[in-house]
Design an enzyme around this catalytic site. Structure first.
Site, short mmCIF file in Angstrom:
data_model
loop_
_atom_site.label_atom_id
_atom_site.label_comp_id
_atom_site.label_asym_id
_atom_site.label_seq_id
_atom_site.Cartn_x
_atom_site.Cartn_y
_atom_site.Cartn_z
N ASP A 1 10.17 16.79 55.88
CA ASP A 1 10.25 15.40 55.30
C ASP A 1 10.23 16.27 53.72
O ASP A 1 10.10 16.49 53.72
CB ASP A 1 8.78 14.89 55.74
CG ASP A 1 9.15 13.53 55.63
OD1 ASP A 1 9.28 13.17 55.11
OD2 ASP A 1 8.51 12.69 57.26
N HIS B 1 14.67 11.27 55.18
CA HIS B 1 13.89 11.66 54.93
C HIS B 1 13.95 13.19 54.65
O HIS B 1 13.22 14.67 55.25
CB HIS B 1 13.00 11.85 55.76
CG HIS B 1 12.17 10.98 56.15
ND1 HIS B 1 11.18 10.21 55.58
CD2 HIS B 1 11.74 9.68 57.24
CE1 HIS B 1 10.72 9.00 55.61
NE2 HIS B 1 10.81 8.45 57.04
N GLU C 1 14.02 5.18 59.04
CA GLU C 1 14.41 5.16 57.76
C GLU C 1 15.20 5.95 56.80
O GLU C 1 14.76 6.06 55.49
CB GLU C 1 12.21 5.36 57.28
CG GLU C 1 11.18 4.86 57.92
CD GLU C 1 10.33 5.27 57.71
OE1 GLU C 1 8.93 4.34 57.69
OE2 GLU C 1 9.97 6.87 57.50
C1 ACM Z 1 7.93 6.81 61.52
O1 ACM Z 1 6.90 6.39 60.80
N1 ACM Z 1 8.60 6.60 60.03
C2 ACM Z 1 8.74 7.40 62.07
#
Ligand code: ACM
Length: 516
Positions: free
Chosen positions: A179, A249, A315
């Site tokens: 991440d 990410h 995201e």
């Molecule tokens: C997430 O909680 N962004 C999968």
């Protein structure tokens, strides 16, 4: 012990026969008729502090583990039968996994003190009640996501965590390895991913997110560590599914290798992020970046036998693509009308790469926004409606909705749990979850592979905090994904839970004491 066997998740059927119980003694042996059961036999013998033998002694006094392929038709490869009589215990499974789950049920038929003292618990007078159990899971995907990017856990902690999953018959460990705040898996071809990307300068303060704690944080798993974890999990019939986030990410990876991002987007400055929010970095659609990703996945596939490989996909902000002349030119040349379609392009390409190597892609529900790749599976987190839509289109889905399965959300009220995020998600709410949405037509039910609990670790610096968030809500979720709906009963679960919590005490596993 109580008259109702205190097993969590509750078995399909469990009948106390009323016969004489089986006395467990120093002379009790565990036998495994098949090499595939040896590890299970050794694990059981270690817990009970007894020995493994090739065959049962003439007078009985054995716990016999055996494979019975004939059971598979009725109970599947994960189902088992357990019969305890005065002479011994017999656990039969259609597959080795079933025998392992039967072993976990046997463990829970015995008092929590066995976890510390084995057969000697209770002064040596231990017995297994005469029972007949027949059991099989409702779902094949019974998972737990653990985020090790926001906070790292060393190998020994991961093993302890896997042990608790095994106790609950959970079988997928979704390892969130990558991440913005840290890249945690060694990739030989790109050493800076871990020498640079695994280390951040600071984290937000647990209580006051806008304040930095000023304390560097980091860590990563070598490829040998990964192999060790995968093997340890396999002995517990747990599949380790890695998550390697594409295309968002990706800030930590791009801090290590900035050339693979949108370098011509104004303000491009990827960091191993010391904050928890969402960041604008995405991988750039250019040949050298695609090669970078292919190289990473090639090493990942060599380490993880899991059929499913999770590629994130959540995201991913589109701003840098829109601002990058290179990315815009790529979209135009490939007939992609916007960033959503470029996101889908990345996912389709990755799906193709995985499919050619005999694997399957799974990603968060955003991967559906620009059209889901044909063989891709989807993990619904924002809303189950995405899973319903995908299942109707013929895609496999896994349920991981914030509404019931985000175990980083507060279990108690806000006052009590100042450092948890999100809306209160009580034990009872998790227990009430049904992975099959009421509005999904029966013809599509088989598309729901199962469900899993999420532990995002922004506010969980230690394993002890992880355990306190996980348990007992993950125990409730284990019953959701294993037990038949007709067997579910919250009051009964709570009564059985007392015993499981006592077992956690003996095992040194932290949990939140239910008091609602
Ligand atoms: C997430 O909680 N962004 C999968």
């Amino acid at each position: 012990m109580s008259q109702s066997p205190n097993i969590i998740p509750i078995p399909v059927s469990c009948r106390l026969t009323g016969g004489a119980p089986f006395p467990l003694t120093a002379k009790t042996v565990v036998t495994a008729g098949d090499p595939a059961l040896r590890s299970t036999a050794a694990q059981l013998a270690r817990i009970l502090v007894v020995t493994v033998a090739d065959r049962a002694p003439a007078g009985g006094n054995a716990i016999v583990l055996s494979l019975d392929p004939g059971l598979t038709e009725k109970l599947g490869t994960e189902g088992y039968t357990l019969t305890a009589t005065a002479g011994g215990v017999v656990i039969r499974g259609g597959g080795a996994a079933g025998v392992f789950y039967g072993m976990q049920s046997l463990r829970q038929l015995l008092p929590p003190d066995i976890e510390r003292f084995g057969w000697k618990a209770g002064g040596g007078g231990l017995t297994v009640a005469a029972v007949e159990i027949e059991d099989r899971p409702r779902f094949g995907w019974r998972g737990s996501l653990l985020d090790v990017s926001r906070h790292f856990s060393p190998v020994a902690e991961i093993k302890k965590y896997l042990d608790t999953l095994a106790l609950h018959k959970l079988n997928v460990f979704h390892w969130h390895l990558v991440d913005d705040q840290g890249w945690r898996i060694e990739i030989k071809k790109y050493p800076k991913l871990t020498s640079v990307g695994a280390w951040r300068t600071a984290s937000p303060d647990i209580y006051a997110e806008k304040i930095s704690d000023g304390v560097p944080h980091g860590g990563f798993y070598t490829q040998d560590d990964v192999r060790e974890i995968v093997a340890y999990a396999a002995e517990r019939f747990i599949t380790v599914m890695p998550e390697i986030e594409v295309p968002g990410h990706s800030s930590a990876a791009l801090n290590a290798y900035p050339q693979f991002g949108n370098t011509d987007a104004p303000g491009y400055a990827p960091l191993v992020q010391p904050r928890w929010t969402i960041f604008p970095e995405t991988y750039a659609p250019k040949p050298e970046t695609l090669q970078f990703l292919d190289d990473i996945f090639t090493e990942v596939l060599a380490l993880f036998p899991s059929t499913f490989i999770h590629v994130g996909g959540d995201e991913a902000m589109k701003e840098q693509w829109e601002a990058s002349p290179t990315a815009r030119a790529f979209m135009k040349a490939n007939g992609l009308k916007d960033g959503h379609e470029l996101q889908s392009w990345f996912i389709r390409r990755t799906e193709n790469f995985l499919a050619q190597r005999g694997r399957r892609l799974i990603g968060w529900d955003e991967i559906q926004e620009g059209g889901l790749a044909p063989g891709a599976a989807m993990m619904a987190w924002r809303d189950v409606k995405w899973a319903i839509e995908a299942a109707r289109l013929g895609h496999d889905v896994v349920m991981a909705p914030t509404s019931h399965t985000y175990l980083d959300y507060a279990e108690g009220n806000a006052e009590e749990e100042a450092v948890a995020v999100g809306v209160q998600t009580t034990l009872e709410k998790v227990y009430a979850f049904d992975p099959i949405p009421a509005e999904l037509e029966p013809a599509h039910h088989a598309r729901v592979l199962g469900a899993q609990g999420q532990l995002w670790r922004e506010r969980m610096p230690s394993l002890s905090v992880v355990e306190r968030r996980a348990y007992p809500r993950l125990s409730a979720l284990a019953e959701v994904v294993w037990s038949p709906v007709e067997r579910k009963n919250y009051a009964d679960f709570r009564a059985r839970l007392t015993w499981l919590l006592a077992r956690f005490d003996r095992l040194g596993v932290n949990y939140r004491k239910p008091h609602d």
